[in-house]
Motif scaffolding. Structure first.
Motif, PDB file in Angstrom:
ATOM      1  N   ASP A  58      10.101 -42.912 -22.160  1.00  0.00           N
ATOM      2  CA  ASP A  58      10.694 -43.731 -23.213  1.00  0.00           C
ATOM      3  C   ASP A  58      10.295 -43.155 -24.569  1.00  0.00           C
ATOM      4  OD1 ASP A  58      11.856 -45.677 -24.697  1.00  0.00           O
ATOM      5  OD2 ASP A  58      10.436 -47.250 -24.189  1.00  0.00           O
ATOM      6  N   GLU A  59      10.960 -42.068 -24.970  1.00  0.00           N
ATOM      7  CA  GLU A  59      10.649 -41.408 -26.227  1.00  0.00           C
ATOM      8  C   GLU A  59      11.365 -42.102 -27.390  1.00  0.00           C
ATOM      9  OE1 GLU A  59      11.757 -37.379 -25.658  1.00  0.00           O
ATOM     10  OE2 GLU A  59      10.139 -36.955 -24.223  1.00  0.00           O
ATOM     11  N   SER A  60      10.818 -41.922 -28.582  1.00  0.00           N
ATOM     12  CA  SER A  60      11.403 -42.568 -29.752  1.00  0.00           C
ATOM     13  C   SER A  60      12.799 -42.029 -30.035  1.00  0.00           C
ATOM     14  CB  SER A  60      10.516 -42.341 -30.976  1.00  0.00           C
ATOM     15  OG  SER A  60      11.174 -42.806 -32.145  1.00  0.00           O
ATOM     16  N   PRO A  61      13.791 -42.920 -30.175  1.00  0.00           N
ATOM     17  CA  PRO A  61      15.155 -42.472 -30.512  1.00  0.00           C
ATOM     18  C   PRO A  61      15.325 -42.219 -32.005  1.00  0.00           C
ATOM     19  CG  PRO A  61      15.132 -44.832 -30.257  1.00  0.00           C
ATOM     20  CD  PRO A  61      13.729 -44.361 -29.952  1.00  0.00           C
ATOM     21  N   TYR A  62      14.226 -42.279 -32.766  1.00  0.00           N
ATOM     22  CA  TYR A  62      14.319 -42.082 -34.208  1.00  0.00           C
ATOM     23  C   TYR A  62      13.910 -40.671 -34.628  1.00  0.00           C
ATOM     24  CZ  TYR A  62      15.115 -47.047 -34.309  1.00  0.00           C
ATOM     25  OH  TYR A  62      15.658 -48.293 -34.093  1.00  0.00           O
ATOM     26  N   ASP A  63      13.550 -39.843 -33.657  1.00  0.00           N
ATOM     27  CA  ASP A  63      13.220 -38.457 -33.951  1.00  0.00           C
ATOM     28  C   ASP A  63      14.425 -37.587 -33.615  1.00  0.00           C
ATOM     29  OD1 ASP A  63      10.630 -39.257 -34.604  1.00  0.00           O
ATOM     30  OD2 ASP A  63       9.931 -39.031 -32.538  1.00  0.00           O
ATOM     31  N   CYS A  64      15.191 -37.213 -34.615  1.00  0.00           N
ATOM     32  CA  CYS A  64      16.418 -36.456 -34.362  1.00  0.00           C
ATOM     33  C   CYS A  64      16.657 -35.470 -35.497  1.00  0.00           C
ATOM     34  CB  CYS A  64      17.607 -37.393 -34.193  1.00  0.00           C
ATOM     35  SG  CYS A  64      17.801 -38.593 -35.529  1.00  0.00           S
ATOM     36  N   ASP A  65      17.325 -34.400 -35.166  1.00  0.00           N
ATOM     37  CA  ASP A  65      17.661 -33.352 -36.133  1.00  0.00           C
ATOM     38  C   ASP A  65      19.180 -33.349 -36.309  1.00  0.00           C
ATOM     39  OD1 ASP A  65      18.063 -31.113 -37.647  1.00  0.00           O
ATOM     40  OD2 ASP A  65      16.965 -29.742 -36.339  1.00  0.00           O
ATOM     41  N   SER A  66      19.630 -33.660 -37.501  1.00  0.00           N
ATOM     42  CA  SER A  66      21.068 -33.799 -37.760  1.00  0.00           C
ATOM     43  C   SER A  66      21.720 -32.504 -38.231  1.00  0.00           C
ATOM     44  CB  SER A  66      21.303 -34.898 -38.795  1.00  0.00           C
ATOM     45  OG  SER A  66      20.685 -34.561 -40.031  1.00  0.00           O
ATOM     46  N   THR A  67      20.978 -31.393 -38.237  1.00  0.00           N
ATOM     47  CA  THR A  67      21.489 -30.143 -38.805  1.00  0.00           C
ATOM     48  C   THR A  67      22.814 -29.714 -38.179  1.00  0.00           C
ATOM     49  OG1 THR A  67      19.214 -29.418 -39.218  1.00  0.00           O
ATOM     50  CG2 THR A  67      20.947 -27.733 -39.300  1.00  0.00           C
ATOM     51  N   LEU A  68      22.878 -29.690 -36.849  1.00  0.00           N
ATOM     52  CA  LEU A  68      24.086 -29.234 -36.167  1.00  0.00           C
ATOM     53  C   LEU A  68      25.256 -30.173 -36.425  1.00  0.00           C
ATOM     54  CD1 LEU A  68      25.479 -27.268 -34.277  1.00  0.00           C
ATOM     55  CD2 LEU A  68      24.616 -28.609 -32.332  1.00  0.00           C
ATOM     56  N   MET A  69      25.007 -31.474 -36.398  1.00  0.00           N
ATOM     57  CA  MET A  69      26.074 -32.440 -36.623  1.00  0.00           C
ATOM     58  C   MET A  69      26.636 -32.287 -38.040  1.00  0.00           C
ATOM     59  SD  MET A  69      25.933 -36.488 -35.716  1.00  0.00           S
ATOM     60  CE  MET A  69      27.347 -37.214 -34.873  1.00  0.00           C
ATOM     61  N   VAL A  70      25.757 -32.098 -39.005  1.00  0.00           N
ATOM     62  CA  VAL A  70      26.187 -31.901 -40.391  1.00  0.00           C
ATOM     63  C   VAL A  70      27.060 -30.655 -40.502  1.00  0.00           C
ATOM     64  CG1 VAL A  70      25.362 -31.258 -42.691  1.00  0.00           C
ATOM     65  CG2 VAL A  70      24.265 -33.135 -41.457  1.00  0.00           C
ATOM     66  N   ALA A  71      26.646 -29.573 -39.857  1.00  0.00           N
ATOM     67  CA  ALA A  71      27.396 -28.321 -39.936  1.00  0.00           C
ATOM     68  C   ALA A  71      28.779 -28.461 -39.297  1.00  0.00           C
ATOM     69  CB  ALA A  71      26.613 -27.208 -39.249  1.00  0.00           C
TER      70      ALA A  71
END
Length: 359
Positions: free
Chosen positions: A257-270
């Motif tokens: 059950d890892e935190s869903p708040y640790d995310c990298d948006s770099t690819l989505m932004v690109a």
């Protein structure tokens, strides 16, 4: 990276939780016994006389769930604070022991935590087989986890109906005769968004992240929980634990059950930036895109990062309304949201009628 460190104006909070979108009460805070305990426990005990006319563990459990759920739902609808549901359940079990309500105790032992004292020499046997099936709607943010169980010698299937369009929540749940019956019930509830999906056996335990992230009985109570969800408030927790134990025994432990708040948006932004430039002929505001992507991903299951649904859009609109209204990044992000939604719908290849529902 925070909005400030990227040079953008800070929004209301650096760590925005999706629960800001609606009023949330908590379960288990405070010290004094709430006044609602006694009347609701009495109501369950008085209603337990109906258990004398049912047969078998499955029927006993179901009626117990309904007796308990009716009171939990009533408490939520009446707006009580300090919802100590686990404490209340312990008090209910104690009151049932004092009244020697054995059929009620059997039902409570079937749905409650094993460590509670039910005063039973022969506790009920509900066993997970470890066989699990999954379905996912066309939008990609609603799941059905169908797990086979045995009630004494009565085989059945427990359905977890999970919505991951915002926080991962239990929409509905229940016991069915078999996989087909459980699947039919889920398909009927989901409607057109279900498409032509059919149950598939789970072979990769990673497909059950939607279940491991499901914090049934956690601190958040939204106030709009359905009666069916409250009937299953305790039972779903118990079946989740039973299933996790059976899967672990088969060498398939549920994902951490890892935190869903640790995310990298770099690819989505690109990806969005490239789509926008190709569609509009000009680049979008980079700060607005970064802020929108961060909020869209934050708190969501990784497999739903690129999912879009009407409920997801409603949540995002509510969260955007919590941003500082006059900041340029807020204005720009709000103006980008229709394009963001259109991009995701196109990327997911949603059929026209579902894209229309999202718009």
């Amino acid at each position: 990276m925070s909005p400030v460190s990227r040079g953008r104006k800070p929004k209301k909070s650096k760590k925005r939780r999706r629960v800001q979108a609606r009023a949330v009460r908590t379960v288990g805070l405070g010290t004094g016994k709430p006044a609602w305990f006694e009347p609701t426990i009495t109501a369950v005990l008085d209603g337990a006389v109906r258990l004398e006319s049912v047969r078998g563990l499955r029927e006993t459990e179901q009626l117990t769930c309904e007796l308990v759920g009716a009171q939990l739902h009533r408490v939520i609808q009446e707006g009580h604070a300090g919802l100590h549901f686990s404490w209340w359940f312990d008090e209910l079990a104690g009151a049932a022991r004092e009244r020697d309500a054995r059929r009620l105790l059997l039902g409570l032992a079937s749905i409650g935590a094993p460590e509670v004292d039910y005063g039973l020499a022969d506790p009920p046997r509900v066993t997970a087989t470890g066989e699990v099936f999954r379905m996912r709607d066309v939008y990609g943010s609603r799941f059905a986890v169908l797990a086979r169980f045995s009630y004494e010698d009565d085989p059945c299937v427990y359905l977890f109906d999970i919505d991951a369009s915002e926080m991962v929540r239990l929409v509905s749940a229940g016991v069915f005769d078999d996989v087909d019956q459980a699947a039919a019930a889920w398909l009927a509830d989901v409607g057109a968004a279900a498409g032509d999906v059919t149950p598939r056996p789970v072979e990769d335990v990673g497909e059950l992240t939607c279940l491991s992230q499901l914090d049934i009985g956690g601190l958040a109570v939204f106030g709009d929980e359905s009666r069916v969800a409250m009937d299953n408030w305790f039972r779903a927790q118990r079946r989740q634990d039973d299933l996790a134990e059976a899967l672990a025994a088969r060498g398939m432990p549920l994902p951490l059950d890892e935190s869903p708040y640790d995310c990298d948006s770099t690819l989505m932004v690109a990806e969005f930036t490239a789509w926008y430039e190709n569609t509009r002929g000009v680049p979008p505001d980079p700060d607005a895109v970064a802020s929108l992507a961060e909020q869209w991903m934050e708190g969501a299951l990784p497999e739903t990062w690129y999912s879009v649904s009407p409920r997801r859009v409603e949540t995002q609109i509510a969260l955007l309304s919590d941003w500082l209204p006059d900041e340029p990044v807020t204005i720009a992000a709000k103006s980008l949201l229709p394009d963001w939604v259109a991009w995701l719908g196109e990327r997911a290849r949603l059929p026209d009628h579902l894209r229309a529902a999202v718009r």
